[in-house]
Design an enzyme around this catalytic site. Structure first.
Site, PDB file in Angstrom:
ATOM      1  N   ARG A 176      58.138  -0.499 -52.219  1.00  0.00           N
ATOM      2  CA  ARG A 176      56.986  -1.319 -51.857  1.00  0.00           C
ATOM      3  C   ARG A 176      55.876  -0.469 -51.256  1.00  0.00           C
ATOM      4  O   ARG A 176      54.693  -0.717 -51.491  1.00  0.00           O
ATOM      5  CB  ARG A 176      57.412  -2.421 -50.885  1.00  0.00           C
ATOM      6  CG  ARG A 176      58.179  -3.545 -51.578  1.00  0.00           C
ATOM      7  CD  ARG A 176      58.544  -4.644 -50.614  1.00  0.00           C
ATOM      8  NE  ARG A 176      57.374  -5.242 -50.005  1.00  0.00           N
ATOM      9  CZ  ARG A 176      57.430  -6.060 -48.955  1.00  0.00           C
ATOM     10  NH1 ARG A 176      58.598  -6.354 -48.396  1.00  0.00           N
ATOM     11  NH2 ARG A 176      56.329  -6.579 -48.451  1.00  0.00           N
ATOM     12  N   CYS A 236      54.466  -3.122 -41.458  1.00  0.00           N
ATOM     13  CA  CYS A 236      55.485  -3.460 -42.462  1.00  0.00           C
ATOM     14  C   CYS A 236      54.883  -4.508 -43.387  1.00  0.00           C
ATOM     15  O   CYS A 236      53.711  -4.414 -43.746  1.00  0.00           O
ATOM     16  CB  CYS A 236      56.770  -3.951 -41.794  1.00  0.00           C
ATOM     17  SG  CYS A 236      56.568  -5.442 -40.799  1.00  0.00           S
TER      18      CYS A 236
END
Length: 278
Positions: A176, A236
């Site tokens: 990601r 995050c």
């Protein structure tokens, strides 16, 4: 009280009058799991259910942003938790959500907050007592303390692109972070904040979800290219696993690190922010 507690310690102190045990499980990316139902089905005796997934600012466009102080105080007070209580957090979540609750409690001035090492899984694995249902509690006033200053917003992160005053450490997976894997949230671009470093959150944990030793934690950050002598801000997907990195830094005695609450859900959804892929 230490910040990281063993299941053995908790078993000995469950009856302490000033101890408040809190289940902070949440499953934001796993709709098949119902944290409230799982809590009712089995939890550590005396625990209160925080319902972390709803302890958010529902009016903010970015998902999962921290609630305002009044809403937070109302939730904790409603669970019979006061600011000066000794609060022990645990979870049974893949993203170690107790760390997010730890950050929120510290953000709003709680004085004594700890995390149960290994969480509910370790407690169960050791054959310790489990309680079912939900018990009533007597509400109290949660008096807000000195707010935590280590919180970053979108504009501060944008300014850091030029100043590089803080190292940005991203807790997401390498796939990601690099943009190889699409973001699970609709309308959020792939990639990462330019100049940031990737350290997947589970690099700080052992296979049984207990925390690694201080030496191993330090090595994980340094191997990822993080200079522990310089300022750090963690990020995050939505501010949950960023709190795991923050707790790891706390275990190393580094309490000046900050957290970008909007994280990639906010940055990646904003058409005006630069994105990097690599």
């Amino acid at each position: 009280m230490d910040s990281l507690l063993s299941t053995g310690w908790l078993a000995e102190h469950l009856g302490d009058p000033d101890l408040r045990l809190v289940d902070a499980s949440a499953h934001p990316l796993d709709p098949a799991r119902d944290a409230a139902a799982e809590f009712a089905g089995g939890h550590i005796p005396g625990a209160r259910f925080l319902d972390l997934a709803t302890l958010i600012d529902a009016d903010h466009p970015a998902p999962g942003m921290a609630p305002d102080a009044a809403a937070f105080a109302a939730r904790l007070g409603g669970l019979g938790i006061a600011r000066r209580d000794r609060i022990v957090l645990y979870d049974d979540a893949s993203h170690h959500t107790a760390c997010r609750a730890w950050w929120l409690l510290r953000r709003f001035g709680a004085e004594h907050v700890a995390i149960l090492d290994g969480g509910l899984a370790k407690w169960r694995a050791e054959g310790r007592l489990i309680e079912q249902g939900r018990s009533g509690v007597t509400p109290v006033a949660f008096a807000l303390g000195q707010p935590l200053t280590g919180v970053r917003d979108l504009e501060q992160m944008r300014a850091n692109l030029d100043s590089r005053a803080e190292q940005v450490v991203d807790a997401r997976s390498p796939a990601r972070f690099s943009g190889v894997e699409a973001d699970p949230r609709t309308g959020v671009a792939p990639g990462h904040i330019p100049g940031s470093t990737n350290l997947r959150y589970d690099a700080l944990l052992n296979p049984d979800r207990t925390w690694k030793s201080p030496a191993e934690l330090r090595a994980a950050f340094e191997t990822a290219g993080v200079d522990l002598a310089r300022p750090i801000v963690t990020t995050c997907g939505s501010g949950v696993t960023a709190a795991i990195l923050l707790f790891g830094l706390h275990l190393l005695g580094l309490d000046d690190a900050a957290l970008y609450d909007g994280s990639w859900s906010e940055w990646g959804a904003d058409a005006t922010t630069p994105k990097a892929t690599a």
